[in-house]
Scaffold this motif. Structure first.
Motif, PDB file in Angstrom:
ATOM      1  N   ILE A 670       7.902   7.907   0.766  1.00 43.90           N
ATOM      2  CA  ILE A 670       7.159   9.129   0.464  1.00 43.90           C
ATOM      3  C   ILE A 670       6.812   9.168  -1.022  1.00 43.90           C
ATOM      4  O   ILE A 670       5.750   9.662  -1.423  1.00 43.90           O
ATOM      5  N   ARG A 671       7.696   8.626  -1.870  1.00 42.96           N
ATOM      6  CA  ARG A 671       7.386   8.556  -3.292  1.00 42.96           C
ATOM      7  C   ARG A 671       6.207   7.610  -3.528  1.00 42.96           C
ATOM      8  O   ARG A 671       5.323   7.890  -4.352  1.00 42.96           O
ATOM      9  N   TRP A 672       6.196   6.498  -2.799  1.00 40.41           N
ATOM     10  CA  TRP A 672       5.079   5.568  -2.944  1.00 40.41           C
ATOM     11  C   TRP A 672       3.770   6.199  -2.456  1.00 40.41           C
ATOM     12  O   TRP A 672       2.713   6.007  -3.082  1.00 40.41           O
ATOM     13  N   ALA A 673       3.832   6.923  -1.351  1.00 40.68           N
ATOM     14  CA  ALA A 673       2.618   7.590  -0.860  1.00 40.68           C
ATOM     15  C   ALA A 673       2.088   8.568  -1.897  1.00 40.68           C
ATOM     16  O   ALA A 673       0.863   8.671  -2.121  1.00 40.68           O
ATOM     17  N   ALA A 674       2.983   9.297  -2.536  1.00 36.75           N
ATOM     18  CA  ALA A 674       2.563  10.300  -3.523  1.00 36.75           C
ATOM     19  C   ALA A 674       1.951   9.647  -4.758  1.00 36.75           C
ATOM     20  O   ALA A 674       0.874  10.056  -5.233  1.00 36.75           O
ATOM     21  N   VAL A 675       2.623   8.631  -5.312  1.00 43.61           N
ATOM     22  CA  VAL A 675       2.083   8.023  -6.524  1.00 43.61           C
ATOM     23  C   VAL A 675       0.787   7.276  -6.225  1.00 43.61           C
ATOM     24  O   VAL A 675      -0.141   7.254  -7.059  1.00 43.61           O
ATOM     25  N   THR A 676       0.667   6.674  -5.024  1.00 46.12           N
ATOM     26  CA  THR A 676      -0.572   5.985  -4.665  1.00 46.12           C
ATOM     27  C   THR A 676      -1.720   6.968  -4.540  1.00 46.12           C
ATOM     28  O   THR A 676      -2.846   6.692  -4.987  1.00 46.12           O
ATOM     29  N   ARG A 677      -1.458   8.142  -3.974  1.00 48.23           N
ATOM     30  CA  ARG A 677      -2.499   9.170  -3.884  1.00 48.23           C
ATOM     31  C   ARG A 677      -2.909   9.628  -5.286  1.00 48.23           C
ATOM     32  O   ARG A 677      -4.106   9.820  -5.545  1.00 48.23           O
ATOM     33  N   LEU A 678      -1.957   9.767  -6.196  1.00 53.60           N
ATOM     34  CA  LEU A 678      -2.295  10.114  -7.579  1.00 53.60           C
ATOM     35  C   LEU A 678      -3.170   9.037  -8.209  1.00 53.60           C
ATOM     36  O   LEU A 678      -4.132   9.342  -8.942  1.00 53.60           O
ATOM     37  N   VAL A 679      -2.863   7.778  -7.943  1.00 52.58           N
ATOM     38  CA  VAL A 679      -3.666   6.682  -8.476  1.00 52.58           C
ATOM     39  C   VAL A 679      -5.091   6.764  -7.943  1.00 52.58           C
ATOM     40  O   VAL A 679      -6.072   6.615  -8.689  1.00 52.58           O
ATOM     41  N   VAL A 680      -5.238   6.983  -6.641  1.00 58.46           N
ATOM     42  CA  VAL A 680      -6.567   7.088  -6.039  1.00 58.46           C
ATOM     43  C   VAL A 680      -7.358   8.229  -6.689  1.00 58.46           C
ATOM     44  O   VAL A 680      -8.574   8.106  -6.926  1.00 58.46           O
ATOM     45  N   LEU A 681      -6.685   9.320  -6.991  1.00 60.26           N
ATOM     46  CA  LEU A 681      -7.344  10.476  -7.615  1.00 60.26           C
ATOM     47  C   LEU A 681      -7.619  10.267  -9.098  1.00 60.26           C
ATOM     48  O   LEU A 681      -8.223  11.131  -9.754  1.00 60.26           O
ATOM     49  N   MET A 699      11.677  -5.694  -1.356  1.00 59.99           N
ATOM     50  CA  MET A 699      10.444  -6.319  -0.866  1.00 59.99           C
ATOM     51  C   MET A 699       9.396  -5.259  -0.563  1.00 59.99           C
ATOM     52  O   MET A 699       8.217  -5.419  -0.876  1.00 59.99           O
ATOM     53  N   SER A 700       9.829  -4.160   0.038  1.00 59.93           N
ATOM     54  CA  SER A 700       8.895  -3.078   0.341  1.00 59.93           C
ATOM     55  C   SER A 700       8.345  -2.451  -0.939  1.00 59.93           C
ATOM     56  O   SER A 700       7.156  -2.160  -1.044  1.00 59.93           O
ATOM     57  N   GLY A 701       9.215  -2.266  -1.921  1.00 62.06           N
ATOM     58  CA  GLY A 701       8.762  -1.724  -3.191  1.00 62.06           C
ATOM     59  C   GLY A 701       7.762  -2.626  -3.877  1.00 62.06           C
ATOM     60  O   GLY A 701       6.769  -2.155  -4.458  1.00 62.06           O
ATOM     61  N   ASP A 702       8.007  -3.938  -3.839  1.00 58.51           N
ATOM     62  CA  ASP A 702       7.061  -4.887  -4.438  1.00 58.51           C
ATOM     63  C   ASP A 702       5.683  -4.751  -3.806  1.00 58.51           C
ATOM     64  O   ASP A 702       4.661  -4.717  -4.499  1.00 58.51           O
ATOM     65  N   ARG A 703       5.649  -4.661  -2.488  1.00 60.44           N
ATOM     66  CA  ARG A 703       4.363  -4.603  -1.790  1.00 60.44           C
ATOM     67  C   ARG A 703       3.668  -3.259  -2.035  1.00 60.44           C
ATOM     68  O   ARG A 703       2.441  -3.206  -2.202  1.00 60.44           O
ATOM     69  N   ASN A 704       4.434  -2.176  -2.037  1.00 57.93           N
ATOM     70  CA  ASN A 704       3.838  -0.868  -2.299  1.00 57.93           C
ATOM     71  C   ASN A 704       3.262  -0.797  -3.705  1.00 57.93           C
ATOM     72  O   ASN A 704       2.237  -0.132  -3.926  1.00 57.93           O
ATOM     73  N   ALA A 705       3.923  -1.453  -4.674  1.00 58.98           N
ATOM     74  CA  ALA A 705       3.389  -1.475  -6.035  1.00 58.98           C
ATOM     75  C   ALA A 705       2.049  -2.200  -6.075  1.00 58.98           C
ATOM     76  O   ALA A 705       1.111  -1.773  -6.766  1.00 58.98           O
ATOM     77  N   LEU A 706       1.930  -3.311  -5.333  1.00 61.48           N
ATOM     78  CA  LEU A 706       0.649  -4.020  -5.271  1.00 61.48           C
ATOM     79  C   LEU A 706      -0.445  -3.134  -4.691  1.00 61.48           C
ATOM     80  O   LEU A 706      -1.565  -3.078  -5.215  1.00 61.48           O
ATOM     81  N   ARG A 707      -0.135  -2.436  -3.592  1.00 60.71           N
ATOM     82  CA  ARG A 707      -1.143  -1.560  -2.990  1.00 60.71           C
ATOM     83  C   ARG A 707      -1.557  -0.457  -3.949  1.00 60.71           C
ATOM     84  O   ARG A 707      -2.750  -0.140  -4.062  1.00 60.71           O
ATOM     85  N   ALA A 708      -0.584   0.143  -4.622  1.00 62.37           N
ATOM     86  CA  ALA A 708      -0.914   1.228  -5.546  1.00 62.37           C
ATOM     87  C   ALA A 708      -1.808   0.729  -6.674  1.00 62.37           C
ATOM     88  O   ALA A 708      -2.795   1.392  -7.045  1.00 62.37           O
ATOM     89  N   LYS A 709      -1.494  -0.439  -7.227  1.00 69.04           N
ATOM     90  CA  LYS A 709      -2.302  -0.953  -8.331  1.00 69.04           C
ATOM     91  C   LYS A 709      -3.713  -1.324  -7.866  1.00 69.04           C
ATOM     92  O   LYS A 709      -4.679  -1.155  -8.614  1.00 69.04           O
ATOM     93  N   ALA A 710      -3.834  -1.821  -6.640  1.00 68.35           N
ATOM     94  CA  ALA A 710      -5.162  -2.147  -6.107  1.00 68.35           C
ATOM     95  C   ALA A 710      -5.975  -0.897  -5.799  1.00 68.35           C
ATOM     96  O   ALA A 710      -7.200  -0.982  -5.635  1.00 68.35           O
ATOM     97  N   SER A 711      -5.330   0.267  -5.732  1.00 66.13           N
ATOM     98  CA  SER A 711      -5.999   1.515  -5.379  1.00 66.13           C
ATOM     99  C   SER A 711      -6.653   2.203  -6.570  1.00 66.13           C
ATOM    100  O   SER A 711      -7.385   3.189  -6.394  1.00 66.13           O
ATOM    101  N   ALA A 712      -6.389   1.731  -7.778  1.00 63.77           N
ATOM    102  CA  ALA A 712      -6.884   2.420  -8.978  1.00 63.77           C
ATOM    103  C   ALA A 712      -8.408   2.378  -9.041  1.00 63.77           C
ATOM    104  O   ALA A 712      -9.019   1.338  -8.782  1.00 63.77           O
TER     105      ALA A 712
END
Length: 832
Positions: A670-681, A699-712
């Motif tokens: 849920i923290r990853w979902a929130a920060v990724t949404r902030l990145v998209v915005l 491993m999950s954190g590593d992948r979520n970080a990649l998705r968040a950075k690609a969302s910028a």
């Protein structure tokens, strides 16, 4: 890479009888490669004949046939031609093999939570030659003797019962005859929970960083495992025959699971970290039951060639839901089948790449792989339900028992299965099979109320079935009709209907329905056409329909309406906003947003999309407010809220782990979902992503970080992400998928338009280093679907005119292009 032709496989099976494999793998030679020694004993039915061996090695050290050396330079691609074969042969190959990063072959993954390495074998469909030299086709089954050398702190599991013979040395007991694609070895510092059931040792295994989660969840995993064992033992009349039964939850797995006899591999997301719901547990339980059904249907009796393999998946898909319904706590499993699996299959049926369930003769292995989809699984299972309605369950079970007994530990074909059903039922099923299994397409079912008795009440209805014009078929549909007024069922009826033959249904009615639903119990495979009055009533009345399957059918009809541009996506959104927050089925509540989200957003103008997201966030908040804190419903709603809200204060708090809903306090996702949404915005960047990542070094954190950075929403972020996806950077299959899901955002269309042409140039070239199984998923996820323009469609058409596309890339492009066309048609019809 040369794909095995059906004609080649037939000729090789006619020539050879493989009597056994002895395989030794040395996994303690480094992180990039391993050593493989294969010894194959076989006979040649026509001495002097020629055939070929399959081998995909980094280096081949030696090859001998009956102790005579063969020059490794004779290998051409993945094949070694063998000539002038004697009657009895022992072939030995010593080679260095490469670990994979794409989930095929012997995959090696690193868990950055603790730096530990894990290995698992996934040899479907044609990856066995990446692990050992073999005759790689499903109808050359043989017993296996496997030994493994591994680091001393690793355990080793596989198809045979494992024994540690000395530090770092393992022997697996001799197996029953196996097809090459069922062979697996799993090795690493896995942690385990053991049990026993009716004399069968059971093991559940996962990487060490998930040990706490395994200890907490293993009792339920083992419970449904035992319940499935008991149900299948009683139903099939043949005991389980593969020794110990291990279930290994492995990292970076391409599929949901793989039915390796005695050693089933699952994606390790099924060992849930953080918060999870009963619905998540049901999905995992269904997968456990599905894979166990394969121990009999697929493993014990293996289909002769890949084009019949749909039957394995259709059967296991049907059996998993039947088993959950009959033998476990999950009585709602058929609702899950309808809203999850059938809607997946309906989506495939809607695309140009649809195919008959019995998909015709696949000329080679690669083309057969393209037919493992929602048709093979969901439509096939639905058709089996119709078969049972046609011949009766008693005849169906008798046919299964006869089929298993006749072909035990051998190979069979669909014709053998159908013959067993004909004998058990005393019914000629050739016309039925032609209509349901050998003809593609979905019939359309509609109903109208047409007669009233002397008191003015409805006494009958007419059900009509329309067969697709381009794929006509004469299918029998066992269907029911139901009508609802408020929470009352005011009309019911049942009939068998055929295309082109309107069927009169005698109904029992107590009032005039607001919502009229054909196929209300969701028993058949069809497109449902709702009458205009029902369509208009849905925003106000869908939530009150008391039957879960009927609501599933309606949601499916709405999704079909968006796909076919016959229903305004804004009307579907209105239904969602009024009905979804009141949904009483957790399965439907959790699934509908995933199904309706992308099709509705892509079918409306870009300037409307932010409003739709805001509405969905409001609906999620309604569910949060309506349900008990910490309830499964509240968890589903919180995840949707995090993905759609523009409340930056809320998102910042959640990304910091503050003010989280009850039950999600320690949930990293849920923290990853929130920060990724902030990145998209555009309200967060690398600093905020790294702060969350610092707290989730998994491993999950590593992948979520990649998705968040690609969302910028920046040129630099998109350029970096695209390079990571499309260049040979050593990224794993999962890392590629997470980067792709972050890259394409509907709110970033202007930023993404330059990447439309780059997709069609760069992604097909990835076939040079990404296997077809993984590449199809990457090609789907990286398709530029947010750029819904005729220019994107034209670029897709130009790419599809090429002759150099791999089957996986072509399939992904064809289907994604059809979804793009759906959105364009809807915009043209409704956007004004």
């Amino acid at each position: 890479m040369t794909s095995l032709l059906r004609t080649e496989a037939h000729a090789r099976a006619a020539l050879l009888d493989v009597t056994g494999y002895t395989v030794h793998l040395d996994l303690d030679t480094g992180e990039e490669t391993f050593e493989s020694t294969s010894t194959i004993d076989f006979t040649c039915r026509e001495p002097g004949g020629s055939t070929f061996l399959d081998l995909d090695a980094v280096r081949v050290h030696s090859i001998t046939l009956n102790d005579d050396p063969i020059d490794p330079s004779r290998i051409d691609g993945r094949r070694l031609t063998l000539t002038d074969l004697p009657e009895r042969c022992t072939l030995q190959v010593r080679a260095t093999m490469a670990y994979s990063r794409d989930g095929q072959g012997l995959h090696r993954a690193v868990d950055h939570a603790d730096g530990r390495h894990y290995v698992y074998g996934h040899l479907f469909l044609d990856a066995a030659p990446k692990v050992f030299a073999c005759f790689d086709q499903p109808d050359l089954k043989a017993p296996y003797d496997v030994t493994v050398r591994a680091p001393q702190d690793w355990i080793v599991l596989g198809n045979g019962d494992p024994t540690r013979t000395s530090p770092g040395e393992w022997r697996l007991s001799t197996t029953k005859p196996l097809a090459t694609y069922f062979v697996t070895v799993c090795a690493g510092p896995y942690v385990s929970v053991h049990d026993e059931h009716r004399g069968v040792p059971l093991g559940v295994h996962v990487r060490a960083s998930l040990e706490d989660e395994l200890r907490e969840q293993a009792p339920q995993i083992l419970e449904v495992t035992k319940q499935s064992f008991d149900y299948y033992d009683q139903l099939f009349g043949v005991p389980y025959e593969y020794g110990e039964y291990h279930q290994v939850f492995v990292p970076e797995f391409n599929a949901g699971a793989m039915e390796n006899p005695g050693c089933v591999t699952f994606r390790d997301q099924y060992v849930f970290r953080g918060a999870y719901t009963r619905n998540d547990v049901m999905t995992r339980s269904s997968t456990i039951a599905h894979e166990m059904a394969h121990m009999w249907f697929g493993d014990m009796v293996t289909l002769r060639w890949w084009d019949d393999l749909w039957l394995n998946e259709s059967f296991a898909e049907y059996m998993s839901h039947r088993t959950l319904d009959a033998a476990t706590e999950f009585a709602e499993s058929w609702v899950d089948f309808g809203i999850v699996r059938k809607l997946w299959g309906y989506g495939v049926e809607h695309t140009p790449s649809t195919h008959p369930v019995a998909g015709g003769e696949a000329p080679d292995a690669a083309s057969a792989l393209m037919n493992f989809d929602g048709i093979s699984y969901a439509k096939g299972a639905s058709v089996l339900r119709q078969l049972i309605a046609f011949i009766g369950d008693e005849a169906f079970v008798a046919g299964i028992r006869a089929y298993l007994a006749e072909h035990r530990h051998g190979n069979a074909a669909f014709a053998d299965f159908l013959s067993a059903m004909e004998r058990s039922s005393g019914t000629d099923l050739q016309d039925w099979a032609q209509a349901w299994l050998r003809t593609e397409g979905r019939d359309t079912i509609a109903v109208r109320l047409d007669e009233r008795d002397s008191d003015g009440e409805v006494s009958s209805a007419t059900v009509t079935v329309r067969s697709p014009q381009d794929h006509p078929a004469h299918r029998p549909h066992r269907v029911d009709v139901a009508g609802y007024a408020g929470e009352a069922t005011v009309l019911t009826g049942e009939t068998t209907a055929w295309a082109g033959q309107p069927a009169t249904v005698e109904v029992t009615a107590s009032g005039r329905p607001d919502v009229l639903v054909p196929n209300a119990s969701d028993l058949t495979w069809a497109m449902v056409e709702l009458d205009p009055a029902t369509q208009a009533a849905l925003p106000d009345h869908l939530a009150s329909v008391p039957d879960d399957p009927a609501r599933v059918v309606v949601w499916g009809a709405l999704l079909d309406g968006v796909r076919t541009a016959s229903v305004d996506p804004r009307h579907v959104h209105r239904v969602f906003m009024q009905a979804w927050p009141l949904e009483r089925s957790l399965t439907i509540l959790a699934t509908v947003p995933r199904h309706l989200g992308p099709p509705v957003l892509s079918a409306v103008r870009q300037e409307e999309q932010d409003g739709i997201r805001a509405d969905r966030a409001h609906a999620a908040q309604q569910v949060l407010d309506r349900h008990q804190p910490g309830s499964p419903e509240s968890l589903v709603a919180a995840r949707l809220l995090a993905a759609t809200t523009s409340d930056t204060d809320l998102l910042r708090a959640w990304s910091h782990g503050e003010q989280l809903p009850v039950g999600l306090e320690s949930d990293d996702d849920i923290r990853w979902a929130a920060v990724t949404r902030l990145v998209v915005l555009g309200e967060a960047g690398d600093r905020e992503i790294d702060a969350v990542h610092e707290q989730d070094r998994t491993m999950s954190g590593d992948r979520n970080a990649l998705r968040a950075k690609a969302s910028a929403p920046t040129d630099a972020a998109k350029s970096w992400a695209w390079q990571q996806i499309t260049e040979q950077t050593g990224r794993s299959n999962y890392e590629l998928n997470f980067l792709a899901t972050g890259f394409w955002r509907t709110s970033q269309r202007d930023l993404l338009e330059p990447y439309v042409d780059r997709y069609f140039a760069d992604v097909p070239a990835m076939v040079q280093w990404v296997g077809e199984d993984a590449l199809q998923r990457v090609a789907e996820l990286t398709f530029p679907w947010p750029v819904v323009t005729p220019a994107t469609r034209d670029a897709a058409d130009a790419a599809l005119a090429r002759t150099d596309l791999s089957p996986a890339v072509r399939r992904a492009m064809v289907d994604a292009r059809s979804h793009l066309d759906d959105a364009l048609r809807s915009l043209e019809r409704f956007a004004g």
